[in-house]
Design an enzyme around this catalytic site. Sequence first.
Site, PDB file in Angstrom:
ATOM      1  N   GLU A 172      39.348   1.732  36.954  1.00  0.00           N
ATOM      2  CA  GLU A 172      39.780   2.958  36.684  1.00  0.00           C
ATOM      3  C   GLU A 172      41.149   2.866  35.479  1.00  0.00           C
ATOM      4  N   TYR A 174      43.376   0.536  35.619  1.00  0.00           N
ATOM      5  CA  TYR A 174      44.656  -0.058  36.142  1.00  0.00           C
ATOM      6  C   TYR A 174      44.688  -1.764  35.844  1.00  0.00           C
ATOM      7  N   ARG A 222      36.709  -3.182  43.992  1.00  0.00           N
ATOM      8  CA  ARG A 222      36.342  -1.936  43.292  1.00  0.00           C
ATOM      9  C   ARG A 222      36.343  -2.615  41.832  1.00  0.00           C
ATOM     10  N   HIS A 260      41.050   5.999  33.736  1.00  0.00           N
ATOM     11  CA  HIS A 260      41.431   7.389  33.629  1.00  0.00           C
ATOM     12  C   HIS A 260      41.824   7.714  31.910  1.00  0.00           C
ATOM     13  N   GLN A 347      40.761  21.596  42.437  1.00  0.00           N
ATOM     14  CA  GLN A 347      41.970  22.458  42.273  1.00  0.00           C
ATOM     15  C   GLN A 347      43.041  22.290  43.492  1.00  0.00           C
TER      16      GLN A 347
HETATM   17  P1  FAD Z   1      36.530  38.862  45.743  1.00  0.00           P
HETATM   18  O1  FAD Z   1      35.736  37.691  45.318  1.00  0.00           O
HETATM   19  O2  FAD Z   1      36.836  39.647  44.568  1.00  0.00           O
HETATM   20  O3  FAD Z   1      35.836  39.784  46.641  1.00  0.00           O
HETATM   21  C1  FAD Z   1      36.237  41.044  47.191  1.00  0.00           C
HETATM   22  C2  FAD Z   1      34.989  41.594  47.784  1.00  0.00           C
HETATM   23  O4  FAD Z   1      35.371  42.784  48.322  1.00  0.00           O
HETATM   24  C3  FAD Z   1      33.821  41.963  46.980  1.00  0.00           C
HETATM   25  O5  FAD Z   1      32.666  41.419  47.436  1.00  0.00           O
HETATM   26  C4  FAD Z   1      33.682  43.353  46.872  1.00  0.00           C
HETATM   27  O6  FAD Z   1      32.362  43.918  46.651  1.00  0.00           O
HETATM   28  C5  FAD Z   1      34.441  43.780  48.065  1.00  0.00           C
HETATM   29  N1  FAD Z   1      34.866  45.376  48.312  1.00  0.00           N
HETATM   30  C6  FAD Z   1      35.761  45.673  47.314  1.00  0.00           C
HETATM   31  N2  FAD Z   1      36.001  46.907  47.774  1.00  0.00           N
HETATM   32  C7  FAD Z   1      35.307  47.328  48.906  1.00  0.00           C
HETATM   33  C8  FAD Z   1      35.069  48.483  49.660  1.00  0.00           C
HETATM   34  N3  FAD Z   1      35.872  49.451  49.530  1.00  0.00           N
HETATM   35  N4  FAD Z   1      34.338  48.412  50.657  1.00  0.00           N
HETATM   36  C9  FAD Z   1      33.704  47.221  50.897  1.00  0.00           C
HETATM   37  N5  FAD Z   1      33.548  46.137  49.952  1.00  0.00           N
HETATM   38  C10 FAD Z   1      34.622  46.249  49.237  1.00  0.00           C
HETATM   39  N6  FAD Z   1      38.400  30.736  41.106  1.00  0.00           N
HETATM   40  C11 FAD Z   1      38.707  29.555  41.623  1.00  0.00           C
HETATM   41  O7  FAD Z   1      39.511  28.919  42.421  1.00  0.00           O
HETATM   42  N7  FAD Z   1      38.075  28.460  40.630  1.00  0.00           N
HETATM   43  C12 FAD Z   1      37.148  28.946  39.868  1.00  0.00           C
HETATM   44  O8  FAD Z   1      36.494  28.042  39.184  1.00  0.00           O
HETATM   45  C13 FAD Z   1      36.909  30.086  39.778  1.00  0.00           C
HETATM   46  N8  FAD Z   1      35.954  30.419  38.915  1.00  0.00           N
HETATM   47  C14 FAD Z   1      35.684  31.735  38.561  1.00  0.00           C
HETATM   48  C15 FAD Z   1      34.680  32.151  37.450  1.00  0.00           C
HETATM   49  C16 FAD Z   1      34.349  33.484  37.285  1.00  0.00           C
HETATM   50  C17 FAD Z   1      33.286  33.802  36.320  1.00  0.00           C
HETATM   51  C18 FAD Z   1      35.053  34.446  38.141  1.00  0.00           C
HETATM   52  C19 FAD Z   1      34.638  35.849  37.941  1.00  0.00           C
HETATM   53  C20 FAD Z   1      35.808  34.154  39.039  1.00  0.00           C
HETATM   54  C21 FAD Z   1      36.162  32.703  39.371  1.00  0.00           C
HETATM   55  N9  FAD Z   1      37.265  32.357  40.297  1.00  0.00           N
HETATM   56  C22 FAD Z   1      37.590  31.234  40.389  1.00  0.00           C
HETATM   57  C23 FAD Z   1      38.170  33.373  40.880  1.00  0.00           C
HETATM   58  C24 FAD Z   1      37.731  33.605  42.392  1.00  0.00           C
HETATM   59  O9  FAD Z   1      36.373  33.907  42.285  1.00  0.00           O
HETATM   60  C25 FAD Z   1      38.403  34.782  43.020  1.00  0.00           C
HETATM   61  O10 FAD Z   1      40.003  34.312  42.900  1.00  0.00           O
HETATM   62  C26 FAD Z   1      38.060  35.120  44.345  1.00  0.00           C
HETATM   63  O11 FAD Z   1      36.856  35.296  44.337  1.00  0.00           O
HETATM   64  C27 FAD Z   1      38.999  36.025  44.999  1.00  0.00           C
HETATM   65  O12 FAD Z   1      38.669  36.308  46.180  1.00  0.00           O
HETATM   66  P2  FAD Z   1      38.878  37.665  47.180  1.00  0.00           P
HETATM   67  O13 FAD Z   1      37.927  37.382  48.434  1.00  0.00           O
HETATM   68  O14 FAD Z   1      40.337  37.920  47.185  1.00  0.00           O
HETATM   69  O15 FAD Z   1      38.033  38.910  46.247  1.00  0.00           O
HETATM   70  P1  NAP Z   2      43.827  34.922  33.806  1.00  0.00           P
HETATM   71  O1  NAP Z   2      43.877  33.450  33.853  1.00  0.00           O
HETATM   72  O2  NAP Z   2      45.145  35.482  34.147  1.00  0.00           O
HETATM   73  O3  NAP Z   2      43.801  35.301  32.239  1.00  0.00           O
HETATM   74  C1  NAP Z   2      43.944  36.628  31.591  1.00  0.00           C
HETATM   75  C2  NAP Z   2      43.751  36.626  30.156  1.00  0.00           C
HETATM   76  O4  NAP Z   2      43.667  37.907  29.714  1.00  0.00           O
HETATM   77  C3  NAP Z   2      44.816  35.873  29.554  1.00  0.00           C
HETATM   78  O5  NAP Z   2      43.977  35.262  28.518  1.00  0.00           O
HETATM   79  C4  NAP Z   2      45.755  36.986  29.007  1.00  0.00           C
HETATM   80  O6  NAP Z   2      46.330  36.092  27.845  1.00  0.00           O
HETATM   81  C5  NAP Z   2      44.551  37.978  28.615  1.00  0.00           C
HETATM   82  N1  NAP Z   2      45.351  39.268  29.136  1.00  0.00           N
HETATM   83  C6  NAP Z   2      46.093  39.898  29.840  1.00  0.00           C
HETATM   84  N2  NAP Z   2      46.307  40.976  29.691  1.00  0.00           N
HETATM   85  C7  NAP Z   2      45.986  41.475  28.436  1.00  0.00           C
HETATM   86  C8  NAP Z   2      45.884  42.918  27.954  1.00  0.00           C
HETATM   87  N3  NAP Z   2      46.723  43.858  28.449  1.00  0.00           N
HETATM   88  N4  NAP Z   2      45.292  42.719  26.774  1.00  0.00           N
HETATM   89  C9  NAP Z   2      44.701  41.823  26.197  1.00  0.00           C
HETATM   90  N5  NAP Z   2      44.574  40.397  27.010  1.00  0.00           N
HETATM   91  C10 NAP Z   2      45.364  40.541  28.133  1.00  0.00           C
HETATM   92  O7  NAP Z   2      42.863  35.582  34.361  1.00  0.00           O
HETATM   93  P2  NAP Z   2      41.211  35.527  34.368  1.00  0.00           P
HETATM   94  O8  NAP Z   2      40.694  34.849  33.384  1.00  0.00           O
HETATM   95  O9  NAP Z   2      40.708  36.841  34.630  1.00  0.00           O
HETATM   96  O10 NAP Z   2      41.101  34.758  35.760  1.00  0.00           O
HETATM   97  C11 NAP Z   2      41.360  35.297  36.955  1.00  0.00           C
HETATM   98  C12 NAP Z   2      41.876  33.967  38.046  1.00  0.00           C
HETATM   99  O11 NAP Z   2      40.388  33.362  38.246  1.00  0.00           O
HETATM  100  C13 NAP Z   2      42.433  33.258  37.353  1.00  0.00           C
HETATM  101  O12 NAP Z   2      43.717  33.315  38.047  1.00  0.00           O
HETATM  102  C14 NAP Z   2      41.902  31.781  37.569  1.00  0.00           C
HETATM  103  O13 NAP Z   2      42.780  30.991  38.257  1.00  0.00           O
HETATM  104  C15 NAP Z   2      40.729  32.011  38.239  1.00  0.00           C
HETATM  105  N6  NAP Z   2      39.741  31.178  37.853  1.00  0.00           N
HETATM  106  C16 NAP Z   2      39.751  29.923  37.506  1.00  0.00           C
HETATM  107  C17 NAP Z   2      38.861  29.382  37.123  1.00  0.00           C
HETATM  108  C18 NAP Z   2      39.151  27.552  37.170  1.00  0.00           C
HETATM  109  O14 NAP Z   2      38.382  27.125  36.558  1.00  0.00           O
HETATM  110  N7  NAP Z   2      39.906  27.032  37.977  1.00  0.00           N
HETATM  111  C19 NAP Z   2      37.908  29.789  36.247  1.00  0.00           C
HETATM  112  C20 NAP Z   2      37.780  31.226  36.213  1.00  0.00           C
HETATM  113  C21 NAP Z   2      38.790  31.739  36.735  1.00  0.00           C
HETATM  114  P3  NAP Z   2      47.226  36.500  26.703  1.00  0.00           P
HETATM  115  O15 NAP Z   2      48.323  37.299  27.748  1.00  0.00           O
HETATM  116  O16 NAP Z   2      47.746  35.402  25.945  1.00  0.00           O
HETATM  117  O17 NAP Z   2      46.625  37.467  25.856  1.00  0.00           O
HETATM  118 FE1  SF4 Z   3      38.858  18.881  45.941  1.00  0.00          FE
HETATM  119 FE2  SF4 Z   3      38.251  20.609  47.803  1.00  0.00          FE
HETATM  120 FE3  SF4 Z   3      37.694  21.209  45.469  1.00  0.00          FE
HETATM  121 FE4  SF4 Z   3      36.272  19.175  46.600  1.00  0.00          FE
HETATM  122  S1  SF4 Z   3      36.345  21.361  47.058  1.00  0.00           S
HETATM  123  S2  SF4 Z   3      37.284  19.004  44.599  1.00  0.00           S
HETATM  124  S3  SF4 Z   3      38.027  18.428  47.807  1.00  0.00           S
HETATM  125  S4  SF4 Z   3      39.723  21.050  46.538  1.00  0.00           S
END
Ligand code: FAD
Ligand code: NAP
Ligand code: SF4
Length: 681
Positions: A172, A174, A222, A260, A347
């Site tokens: 890595e 080191y 390692r 790294h 994460q």
């Molecule tokens: P949600 O996942 O939004 O689930 C809410 C659920 O509630 C849904 O299934 C919906 O259908 C249901 N629901 C809503 N209202 C009602 C109702 N009235 N009756 C019945 N059901 C209802 N997070 C990460 O940490 N790492 C990532 O890499 C990552 N990548 C992402 C990539 C994408 C493209 C997207 C869109 C999101 C990503 N996220 C990632 C974000 C992550 O998926 C969300 O933070 C997470 O899913 C939030 O979980 P939640 O349970 O709060 O809500």
């Molecule tokens: P986000 O990370 O908060 O990004 C929102 C984006 O929208 C920013 O670029 C913001 O940037 C822009 N924005 C906000 N208000 C706006 C407005 N009124 N008009 C125009 N632009 C606006 O949220 P997200 O991309 O929706 O992701 C949601 C969550 O999912 C995130 O918090 C993230 O942690 C999680 N997630 C994580 C991963 C991962 O790989 N770890 C991947 C996907 C999602 P500016 O204000 O600079 O324009």
């Molecule tokens: Fe780390 Fe858990 Fe994500 Fe695996 S799933 S990379 S152990 S945070």
Amino acid sequence: MPASAPHAEFPHLLAPLDLGFVTLPNRVLMGSMHVGLEDDVGPLKKMGAYFARRAEGGVGLLVTGGIAPNIDGQVKPFAATLNNRWGAFKHRYVTGPVHDAGGLIAMQILHAGRYAYTPLAVAPSAIKSPISRFKPRGLSGRGVERTIANFVRCAVLAKTAGYDGVEVMGSEGYLINEFVVDKTNKREDAWGGAYEARMRLPVEIVRRTREAVGPEFIIIYRLSMLDLVKGGSTWEQIVTLAKAIEAAGATIINTGIGWHEARVPTIATMVPRAAYTWVTRRLMGEVSIPLITSNRINMPETAEQVLARGDADMVSMARPLLADPDWVKKARDGKRDEINTCIACNQACLDHIFKNQRASCLVNPLACYETEVKIEPTPAPLKVAVVGAGPAGLAFSTTAAKRGHAVTLFDKASQIGGQFNMARKVPGKEEFDETIRYFTTMLGTTGVTLALGQAVAPEDLIGKGYDVVVVAAGVHPRQIDLPGIDLDKVLSYVDVLAGGAAVGDRVAIIGAGGIGFDVAEFLAHDHSAPSPSLDVDAYLAEWGVDKTMEHGGGLKAPVVPPSPRTITMCQRGDKKMGAGLGKTTGWIHRQSLKQKKVTMLTSVTYQKVDEVGLHILRGGEPMVIEADTVVVCAGQICANELVAPLRASGLAVHVIGGAHEAGELDAKRAIDQGTRLAARL
Ligand code: FAD
Ligand code: NAP
Ligand code: SF4
């Protein structure tokens, strides 16, 4: 005692490994990973509980995070060091519980060399690393001798502390690795120059350690088998070092992949499973001691295939055992579908460590909190309704039902998973499927009543006998107000990822958060070809890894499939694009899009959308991004409409995940909140 019959499903993985003086029960090594509990008595007790839990789960051999042999080898000031008898005494808080649980544990000795984040950093030569602020001091000849003696002292103290062995960290990038490679070792004394002189440091460390600890103590070395930096070791040199390390008395050789400072992803989720085991395979047969392979092995069938095809004698996993301490036991007991799979997101583990926080796991928030959060049977079972089967609702429901509560989980969608169903469509995020599979299994085993396809309104819950309602309804995409936003060419990320909406050849993306990046990755990929994250050779080609290892370091020019679309991503802020992405993965997302020629514009003011495209101002100057499609990824707002009417009815209501707080929401927070609420209900 007669040897037991091979396991029917995983005969190679679950076969014992006889090391001569001790037999490991199976081929699973929990690889070294710093978790932030290494540093003092209180945390060491927690670390003991953490490792004991993995020993109970059946892991063959555990390895601690790196412990420095002396002050100048510390990764950062005051980092864990073992250099005196008091230190050895403290480590009994780790070895005792592991042995009580029937496990075996080795301590990793790591000298950070020029990666030490301290002005005390030392290295073979005074050459700064590209990823550190501190220029190291070149060790004197006496300094080298002292360092070897410190490694030996550390190993002896580890033995006194009750460890079953040590791992000497030689990869890595080191200190040891820096000595071996001439780009970081410009010494003109007996420790530099020709390869034989450069590799003397690791060989002397292993030889003198073996002399000091005796024959019946595990020494793992390692070895960096693929440096992934220009000027790294050649294959011939790696084989020479492996043979010398064997002759010096090592018990096992483990595989290190990438320094790294390498700019090739080696463990993140877009790396295909078992993408690097071919490297270890090249060394099989060159030495007679067992070889361990590693990197992105996270499920038993993958590990079994790797071992069955002869890539190695053993597999190393760290994060998958953080994610599920019972991984081995579940594989052994035919419960593979109950494994909570590591999705390689980094994460809650590596990203935490880089921010000086205790590690845990996104899919298993109990990891490293074994003594603090307990899931115990409830003395007073409740009738609970949960709205939303996203990560928050799933984590809550399965944990609460496991404790004995009667849980009904509603979702308006026809499948569980919430936003994970969009995430898993993104090339490189296929592992998110495993989390949905895990929860599907656990809903069944814990007895949650699942009601899919039901959009819940307040009247569906009020007066229905529920003691508690948990609102986990997630988020709504933020709507933005802009002239032309109602045109057909404007889509939201939900239309694209969940709705399968048609997207034109020229795309402008509004918003560059995690979702903006994922949408760009999705659109920059030709979906008629498999994702490189599912195809080792395609991935290696895209990131410029040379399987022939013709040149030292194993790099060649990357071959990146062009994006089928012209993509421009915009954000209003002036920070570096993707500044909010993961500490250890943000650079990969940026580089991947850069390789696909995605344009990234910061400091944007949005003006309007029309038939030409997206009109913006930059630095006060008008600009038009010609686009057939504009995708809005402008963040999210809470879906919490149910909360007020439910509370007004007198019901006890808890709100978790996106419904609680949409800003900076991620699955880590959603699952953590759901699990902790269920643990205390
Ligand atoms: P949600 O996942 O939004 O689930 C809410 C659920 O509630 C849904 O299934 C919906 O259908 C249901 N629901 C809503 N209202 C009602 C109702 N009235 N009756 C019945 N059901 C209802 N997070 C990460 O940490 N790492 C990532 O890499 C990552 N990548 C992402 C990539 C994408 C493209 C997207 C869109 C999101 C990503 N996220 C990632 C974000 C992550 O998926 C969300 O933070 C997470 O899913 C939030 O979980 P939640 O349970 O709060 O809500
Ligand atoms: P986000 O990370 O908060 O990004 C929102 C984006 O929208 C920013 O670029 C913001 O940037 C822009 N924005 C906000 N208000 C706006 C407005 N009124 N008009 C125009 N632009 C606006 O949220 P997200 O991309 O929706 O992701 C949601 C969550 O999912 C995130 O918090 C993230 O942690 C999680 N997630 C994580 C991963 C991962 O790989 N770890 C991947 C996907 C999602 P500016 O204000 O600079 O324009
Ligand atoms: Fe780390 Fe858990 Fe994500 Fe695996 S799933 S990379 S152990 S945070």
